[in-house]
Design a protein around this motif. Structure first.
Motif, PDB file in Angstrom:
ATOM      1  N   GLN A 111       1.138  -1.360  -0.262  1.00 24.86           N
ATOM      2  CA  GLN A 111       0.007   0.656  -0.261  1.00 24.86           C
ATOM      3  C   GLN A 111       1.329   1.008   0.190  1.00 24.86           C
ATOM      4  OE1 GLN A 111      -2.494  -0.907   3.428  1.00 24.86           O
ATOM      5  NE2 GLN A 111      -4.154  -1.969   2.261  1.00 24.86           N
ATOM      6  N   SER A 112       2.202   0.893   0.859  1.00 24.30           N
ATOM      7  CA  SER A 112       2.914   2.745   0.341  1.00 24.30           C
ATOM      8  C   SER A 112       3.511   3.129  -0.594  1.00 24.30           C
ATOM      9  CB  SER A 112       3.704   2.538   1.842  1.00 24.30           C
ATOM     10  OG  SER A 112       4.732   1.249   2.006  1.00 24.30           O
ATOM     11  N   GLN A 113       4.073   1.447  -1.270  1.00 24.15           N
ATOM     12  CA  GLN A 113       4.370   1.444  -2.005  1.00 24.15           C
ATOM     13  C   GLN A 113       3.412   1.992  -3.372  1.00 24.15           C
ATOM     14  OE1 GLN A 113       8.288   1.481  -3.111  1.00 24.15           O
ATOM     15  NE2 GLN A 113       7.730   1.293  -0.574  1.00 24.15           N
ATOM     16  N   THR A 114       2.771   1.417  -3.123  1.00 23.03           N
ATOM     17  CA  THR A 114       1.276   1.952  -4.290  1.00 23.03           C
ATOM     18  C   THR A 114       1.296   3.380  -4.044  1.00 23.03           C
ATOM     19  OG1 THR A 114       0.340  -0.370  -4.270  1.00 23.03           O
ATOM     20  CG2 THR A 114      -0.665   1.719  -5.322  1.00 23.03           C
ATOM     21  N   ILE A 115       0.762   4.193  -3.207  1.00 21.03           N
ATOM     22  CA  ILE A 115       0.934   5.970  -3.114  1.00 21.03           C
ATOM     23  C   ILE A 115       2.191   6.448  -3.591  1.00 21.03           C
ATOM     24  CG2 ILE A 115       1.093   7.795  -0.946  1.00 21.03           C
ATOM     25  CD1 ILE A 115      -0.801   4.987   0.444  1.00 21.03           C
ATOM     26  N   LEU A 116       3.075   5.697  -2.759  1.00 21.35           N
ATOM     27  CA  LEU A 116       4.117   6.009  -3.633  1.00 21.35           C
ATOM     28  C   LEU A 116       4.682   6.360  -5.382  1.00 21.35           C
ATOM     29  CD1 LEU A 116       7.329   7.693  -2.958  1.00 21.35           C
ATOM     30  CD2 LEU A 116       8.293   5.715  -2.625  1.00 21.35           C
ATOM     31  N   ILE A 117       4.358   5.100  -6.022  1.00 23.65           N
ATOM     32  CA  ILE A 117       4.643   4.836  -7.128  1.00 23.65           C
ATOM     33  C   ILE A 117       3.400   6.534  -7.169  1.00 23.65           C
ATOM     34  CG2 ILE A 117       4.210   3.943  -9.362  1.00 23.65           C
ATOM     35  CD1 ILE A 117       5.082   1.531  -7.649  1.00 23.65           C
ATOM     36  N   GLU A 118       2.414   6.437  -6.889  1.00 22.10           N
ATOM     37  CA  GLU A 118       1.352   6.932  -7.792  1.00 22.10           C
ATOM     38  C   GLU A 118       1.969   9.036  -8.016  1.00 22.10           C
ATOM     39  OE1 GLU A 118      -1.008   6.981  -9.343  1.00 22.10           O
ATOM     40  OE2 GLU A 118      -0.966   5.082  -9.248  1.00 22.10           O
ATOM     41  N   VAL A 119       2.222   9.022  -6.373  1.00 16.79           N
ATOM     42  CA  VAL A 119       2.788  10.646  -6.084  1.00 16.79           C
ATOM     43  C   VAL A 119       4.061  10.900  -7.248  1.00 16.79           C
ATOM     44  CG1 VAL A 119       4.588  11.965  -4.299  1.00 16.79           C
ATOM     45  CG2 VAL A 119       2.608  10.669  -3.817  1.00 16.79           C
ATOM     46  N   LEU A 120       4.647  10.052  -6.916  1.00 18.10           N
ATOM     47  CA  LEU A 120       6.263   9.931  -8.200  1.00 18.10           C
ATOM     48  C   LEU A 120       5.930  10.095  -9.595  1.00 18.10           C
ATOM     49  CD1 LEU A 120       8.717   7.450  -6.743  1.00 18.10           C
ATOM     50  CD2 LEU A 120       8.869  10.214  -6.298  1.00 18.10           C
ATOM     51  N   LYS A 121       5.105   8.647 -10.365  1.00 17.89           N
ATOM     52  CA  LYS A 121       4.361   9.559 -11.088  1.00 17.89           C
ATOM     53  C   LYS A 121       3.805  11.256 -11.936  1.00 17.89           C
ATOM     54  CE  LYS A 121       2.576   6.408 -12.894  1.00 17.89           C
ATOM     55  NZ  LYS A 121       1.042   4.478 -12.840  1.00 17.89           N
ATOM     56  N   ARG A 122       2.447  11.326 -10.403  1.00 15.02           N
ATOM     57  CA  ARG A 122       2.334  12.425 -11.211  1.00 15.02           C
ATOM     58  C   ARG A 122       3.771  13.937 -10.456  1.00 15.02           C
ATOM     59  NH1 ARG A 122      -0.616  13.678  -5.603  1.00 15.02           N
ATOM     60  NH2 ARG A 122       1.491  14.066  -5.108  1.00 15.02           N
ATOM     61  N   ASP A 123       4.105  13.804 -10.400  1.00 15.05           N
ATOM     62  CA  ASP A 123       5.290  14.043  -9.958  1.00 15.05           C
ATOM     63  C   ASP A 123       6.304  14.440 -11.666  1.00 15.05           C
ATOM     64  OD1 ASP A 123       4.931  15.475  -8.295  1.00 15.05           O
ATOM     65  OD2 ASP A 123       6.189  15.067  -6.180  1.00 15.05           O
TER      66      ASP A 123
END
Length: 99
Positions: free
Chosen positions: A41-53
């Protein structure tokens, strides 16, 4: 039928040890699964944030796919152990735990 009852009486520690081993493995798997779910779950959130950036997250996504696969394997093992434990309990034990 009588032979199996007799064998349980003369070798009760073997039957208890198998159940205990399964219970121990189930406890370990439950903790591992909970930890792995949190991690995924935490990695999924991190990936989404990085992708958005605007970052390239393809390596992270491949790593996450492997972690999800490992999680699925642990869940499948837990399910198989639960089937074994419930089969070994017998109908009278299973009925007593239901209510």
């Amino acid at each position: 039928m009588q032979n199996s009852a007799f064998l349980r009486v003369i070798r009760p520690t073997k039957e208890i040890a198998v159940t205990s081993d399964n219970d121990d493995e189930l406890a370990v798997l439950t903790r591992e699964i909970a930890d792995k779910v949190t991690y995924v779950q935490s990695q999924t959130i991190l990936i989404e944030v990085l992708k958005r950036d605007g970052h390239d997250v393809s390596d992270y996504e491949r790593g996450l796919a492997k972690e999800r696969s490992r999680l699925a394997t642990r869940i499948a093992r837990q399910f198989r152990l639960l089937e074994i434990v419930s089969t070994n309990e017998g109908p009278e034990t299973a009925a007593s735990t239901q209510g």
